[in-house]
Motif scaffolding. Structure first.
Motif, PDB file in Angstrom:
ATOM      1  N   ALA A 337      31.041 -46.210 -22.985  1.00 20.65           N
ATOM      2  CA  ALA A 337      29.850 -45.421 -22.659  1.00 20.65           C
ATOM      3  C   ALA A 337      30.192 -43.940 -22.667  1.00 20.65           C
ATOM      4  O   ALA A 337      30.364 -43.320 -21.608  1.00 20.65           O
ATOM      5  N   PRO A 338      30.307 -43.315 -23.836  1.00 22.03           N
ATOM      6  CA  PRO A 338      30.710 -41.904 -23.907  1.00 22.03           C
ATOM      7  C   PRO A 338      29.710 -40.951 -23.278  1.00 22.03           C
ATOM      8  O   PRO A 338      30.039 -39.793 -23.007  1.00 22.03           O
ATOM      9  N   GLU A 339      28.492 -41.409 -23.017  1.00 20.52           N
ATOM     10  CA  GLU A 339      27.488 -40.522 -22.426  1.00 20.52           C
ATOM     11  C   GLU A 339      27.652 -40.384 -20.916  1.00 20.52           C
ATOM     12  O   GLU A 339      26.990 -39.540 -20.286  1.00 20.52           O
ATOM     13  N   LYS A 340      28.524 -41.176 -20.301  1.00 16.84           N
ATOM     14  CA  LYS A 340      28.687 -41.127 -18.850  1.00 16.84           C
ATOM     15  C   LYS A 340      29.182 -39.751 -18.402  1.00 16.84           C
ATOM     16  O   LYS A 340      30.048 -39.160 -19.036  1.00 16.84           O
ATOM     17  N   THR A 341      28.631 -39.281 -17.307  1.00 13.46           N
ATOM     18  CA  THR A 341      29.033 -37.981 -16.742  1.00 13.46           C
ATOM     19  C   THR A 341      29.990 -38.202 -15.583  1.00 13.46           C
ATOM     20  O   THR A 341      30.280 -39.327 -15.195  1.00 13.46           O
ATOM     21  N   GLY A 342      30.475 -37.097 -15.012  1.00 12.77           N
ATOM     22  CA  GLY A 342      31.467 -37.177 -13.957  1.00 12.77           C
ATOM     23  C   GLY A 342      30.962 -37.852 -12.692  1.00 12.77           C
ATOM     24  O   GLY A 342      29.799 -37.717 -12.303  1.00 12.77           O
ATOM     25  N   VAL A 343      31.843 -38.597 -12.054  1.00 13.79           N
ATOM     26  CA  VAL A 343      31.552 -39.233 -10.769  1.00 13.79           C
ATOM     27  C   VAL A 343      32.641 -38.824  -9.790  1.00 13.79           C
ATOM     28  O   VAL A 343      33.748 -38.463 -10.187  1.00 13.79           O
ATOM     29  N   ASN A 344      32.325 -38.880  -8.512  1.00 10.78           N
ATOM     30  CA  ASN A 344      33.309 -38.521  -7.484  1.00 10.78           C
ATOM     31  C   ASN A 344      33.966 -39.788  -6.967  1.00 10.78           C
ATOM     32  O   ASN A 344      33.302 -40.689  -6.468  1.00 10.78           O
ATOM     33  N   VAL A 345      35.296 -39.870  -7.117  1.00 10.25           N
ATOM     34  CA  VAL A 345      36.048 -41.037  -6.671  1.00 10.25           C
ATOM     35  C   VAL A 345      36.984 -40.598  -5.552  1.00 10.25           C
ATOM     36  O   VAL A 345      37.758 -39.651  -5.735  1.00 10.25           O
ATOM     37  N   PRO A 346      36.946 -41.255  -4.378  1.00  7.75           N
ATOM     38  CA  PRO A 346      37.838 -40.868  -3.275  1.00  7.75           C
ATOM     39  C   PRO A 346      39.295 -40.855  -3.706  1.00  7.75           C
ATOM     40  O   PRO A 346      39.770 -41.788  -4.360  1.00  7.75           O
ATOM     41  N   ASN A 375      34.393 -47.649  -9.564  1.00  6.82           N
ATOM     42  CA  ASN A 375      34.945 -46.468 -10.233  1.00  6.82           C
ATOM     43  C   ASN A 375      36.441 -46.316  -9.984  1.00  6.82           C
ATOM     44  O   ASN A 375      37.193 -45.903 -10.873  1.00  6.82           O
ATOM     45  N   ALA A 376      36.894 -46.657  -8.776  1.00  5.04           N
ATOM     46  CA  ALA A 376      38.330 -46.564  -8.485  1.00  5.04           C
ATOM     47  C   ALA A 376      39.114 -47.562  -9.330  1.00  5.04           C
ATOM     48  O   ALA A 376      40.214 -47.252  -9.821  1.00  5.04           O
TER      49      ALA A 376
END
Length: 785
Positions: A337-346, A375-376
């Motif tokens: 999924a190259p369209e995915k944007t940044g996510v915050n991962v602890p 995501n982790a």
């Protein structure tokens, strides 16, 4: 009947009057004769009119009867095709049948599912009467249970394994709103549905098949094409299995009509004797562009070579997509999924993870719950994996020389150091290059590790922080392997990430196409599933990934030494006969992945050993691995050469590369031109293939398609490619349609062979595609019921 009686009486009266003597009263006689003739003619006309009316009624009745029969027969054929479609959807027919014919006619108990009563209406030939209704239903024999068997000798596809199911199909016709006893016609048919795995063929093509090798070539398995078969050779082509052809058989090239001398192509008869195609097929040794003569072919080869075979219904390339059966039954689903944007991962911060993974751990019946990875967990899959213990014993990597520490660390301290290193790697916002595992700790890794080494004396900390990750891993006899998943860097996807310049799949106006490939490392994925780590929800600790993707089987002491199976790393899944991985591209990707010029694909690396189960004295039914994608697949390096298992790769198009195309970061990489910086390494692949192939002289791919010998798409200057498996072509590619004539490569020495182990049904790969061959066993019909 009365009209007929009166007419006959009049005829008899006329004969009586003619027998009277006319001499007594000639005038009266003549008048009487005329009147008698008029009466006679009138009676005949009446009789004719009545007979014509009766004949008209009879004709309408016959037309109705014929229409009723043809309607009943048509309903049978419709139900047969519906059964075929069910099998092609990779499920078995199911449901309940009406308990009686009357219940179907009266619509009181219709049954359910594929066996239920169905009603079709069509116009009666008599416009003044009601429409004719056709009622049909199916009754499975033996409870619908398929029986494993072998196609008998002399029949089409003789000797192949099959699953055979018998069905009785009944169909009746009646006028609309008629009583149940007023049936026009009744038909019954018994059919045998034979599901035959396509991987039991050396070559199986939906379209025309061309086999035109340069060096000597022997095909020791069956060959089938729904189209025509074109055979030729610069030296000798020998085919030892049964040959079935939907159309015509030729001893020439398709694209330019080049012919070949007698003896270049040889096909074995039922006794195993190789007979020359040209002489056996034409009765002459004169080269010709004409098709082989069916009578000659039959006389020479009998059932071993069959022409004009009914076209077979087979799965299409589109069935490999996200909504298809393979995706639905997969154990692991990968989505690039190259369209995915940044996510915050602890513990990591904002990062881009352009892929998703969903795992479904299934029971023996194939039932399981789909679990998307967090995501982790996804972030962990893109980082190098620390292999220890059994994984190192399996030979996935070789430990380096550890730093010399005095005093030696305790086991607890060593564990703390390794965990600190894991956390340092996992906390990075971008993938750590695999090449960095052999170099001194980079500043980000050193800064991340140092606060976690408080239990280690300062002098030892200094030595550890000056070492490479592989040296630190060696403190516990471990070493690093490359990431399970690698992907192009975003947004500069062709700078340092996984990239491949394809000189065959050319973009409009360009001499190459830059492919954006998501790379899946099977070996690393297997090790990560067994002993990988990912950050917990607070980002401060580590969680074991043990069996997150698939459950592992008990260690099998009878398996080959140091194999995944012997060490307890292999998957235990037996549903669908083993593990199935499915890979696709998100529909939201830009450019659009669902066109015939898709720039996406999947690179399959690290496949020397698969995570399934081979046959041993403790395991009598091997499983294996099937990898499926609706995009292009690039197989890199040796595949399934250790602890052989049933294996297959199903793809829109299939490319074969040597491990020369893997760089020092463990990534597939190729610049424009021929090869990957040097000649290809000799490569061995043991796997069945199913993919799209071009069609010679078609509107999609004008010119030559390369023949069976170029089924795998090549990109290097080759030495030897050893291949054992089965080639199946289900049509033209839908996503990658580059022409064969545009490629840059040096042809390999093709040491190719059909995988004879596939002749045993238990050795077929998971979810092996099957074609459906319906054979009529019995048919009966009755009129005017």
């Amino acid at each position: 009947m009365k009209p007929k009686f009166n007419a006959v009486s009049n005829i008899r009266l006329t004969l009586f009057l003619f027998s009277r003597n006319p001499k007594g009263n000639p005038r009266g006689y003549m008048l009487f004769l005329v009147v008698s003739l008029l009466i006679t003619l009138s009676g005949l006309l009446v009789a004719y009119a009545i007979l014509a009316k009766v004949n008209n009624i009879s004709a309408k009745g016959t037309a109705t009867g014929n229409s009723g029969f043809y309607g009943a027969e048509g309903a049978l054929n419709m139900r047969v095709e519906e059964l075929r479609d069910v099998f092609l959807s990779d499920r078995n027919p199911s449901g309940t049948s009406p308990s009686s014919l009357n219940q179907c006619l009266q619509q009181t108990s219709m049954g359910t599912g594929d066996f239920r009563c169905k009603v079709a209406s069509f116009a009666s030939p008599d416009k003044n009467t009601a429409n004719i209704m056709a009622y049909s239903y199916v009754v499975p024999k033996n409870g619908g249970v398929a029986i494993q068997g072998t196609v008998p000798p002399g029949e089409t596809f003789q000797g192949l394994n099959m699953l055979e199911t018998r069905y009785d199909i009944s169909s009746v016709t009646a006028k609309q709103n008629a009583n149940p006893e007023e049936v026009i016609a009744m038909t019954e048919m018994t059919v045998k549905s034979r599901q035959i795995p396509m991987f039991q063929f050396a070559a199986f093509y939906l379209n025309d098949l061309e086999i035109l090798p340069g060096p000597n070539m022997t095909l020791n398995g069956p060959v089938h094409t729904n189209g025509s078969l074109f055979l030729g050779a610069n030296n000798v082509l020998a085919i030892t299995g049964q040959v079935t052809v939907g159309r015509d058989l030729f001893n020439r090239r398709k694209n330019d009509n080049s012919t070949y001398p007698d003896g270049r192509v040889r096909i074995a008869n039922s006794a195993g004797t190789l007979r020359n195609l040209l002489q056996g097929g034409t009765g002459s040794t004169t080269q010709t562009t004409a098709a082989m003569t069916p009578a000659n072919v039959n006389a020479t080869w009998g059932s071993q070579v069959q022409l004009a075979v009914e076209a077979l219904s087979i799965p299409t390339i589109s069935s490999l997509g996200a909504g298809g059966n393979y995706a639905q039954q997969a154990d692991i689903n990968f989505v690039y999924a190259p369209e995915k944007t940044g996510v915050n991962v602890p513990g990591i911060g904002t990062t881009v993870i352009p892929f998703n993974v969903t795992a479904t751990k299934r029971d023996a019946l194939g039932v399981g719950t789909a679990t998307p990875l967090t995501n982790a967990q996804l972030a962990s899959l893109r980082q190098p994996v620390l292999a220890t213990g059994a994984a190192v014993t399996a030979g996935v990597c070789t430990p380096a020389t550890p730093p010399i520490l005095t005093p030696i660390l305790t086991l607890t301290q060593t564990g703390d150091v390794l965990d600190a290193l894991r956390r340092a790697i996992l906390s990075q916002t971008t993938p750590v290059p695999f090449s960095a595992m052999g170099s001194a700790l980079s500043t980000p890794l050193r800064n991340s590790m140092q606060p976690l080494l408080s239990s280690i004396p300062a002098a030892q900390q200094t030595l550890i922080l000056a070492s490479s990750p592989n040296q630190i891993a060696a403190l516990a006899g471990g070493c690093f392997i490359s990431a399970p998943i690698q992907h192009p860097n975003i947004p500069t996807i062709y700078t340092n990430g996984v990239s491949f310049i394809n000189n065959r799949e050319r973009s409009p106006g360009n001499n190459f196409r830059a492919m954006s490939l998501m790379q899946i490392n099977i070996e690393s994925l297997t090790v990560w599933n067994f002993q990988g780590r990912y950050l917990n929800d607070t980002g401060t600790g580590l969680v074991s990934a043990n069996q997150l993707l698939f459950a592992t089987a008990t260690a099998d002491a009878a398996a080959p030494a140091n194999s995944f199976q012997r060490l307890g790393l292999a998957g235990s899944d037996t549903s669908s006969n083993g593990l199935v991985f499915h890979a696709t591209v998100s529909a939201g990707a830009t450019p659009n992945p669902n066109t015939n010029a898709s720039p996406y694909g999947f690179a399959l690396v690290g496949g020397q050993q698969l995570p399934g189960l081979a046959e041993t004295t403790n395991n009598f039914d091997p499983t294996g691995l099937t990898f499926v994608s609706d995009q292009a697949v690039y197989m890199v390096g040796d595949y399934n050469i250790t602890n052989w298992q049933p294996a297959s790769v199903l793809a829109d198009s299939l490319n074969v590369l040597s491990s020369r195309c893997i760089n020092n970061n463990g990534q597939i990489a190729k610049a424009s031109g021929t090869g990957c910086g040097g000649n290809a390494f000799d490569t061995t692949i043991n796997s069945a293939f199913l993919s799209g192939t071009d069609i010679t002289n078609s509107t999609e791919t004008p010119g030559y398609n390369g023949g069976l010998e170029n089924y795998p798409r090549f990109h290097e200057n080759w030495g030897t490619l050893n291949y054992t498996g089965s080639f199946v072509s289900t049509g033209t590619p839908e996503k990658v349609t580059g022409r064969w004539s545009n490629q840059l490569y040096g042809a390999p020495t093709r040491n190719w062979s059909y995988e004879t182990r596939f002749n045993n049904a238990k050795n077929l790969p998971p979810l092996s595609p099957r074609f459906v061959f319906l054979k009529q066993e019995g048919f009966s019909r009755k009129f005017d019921q």
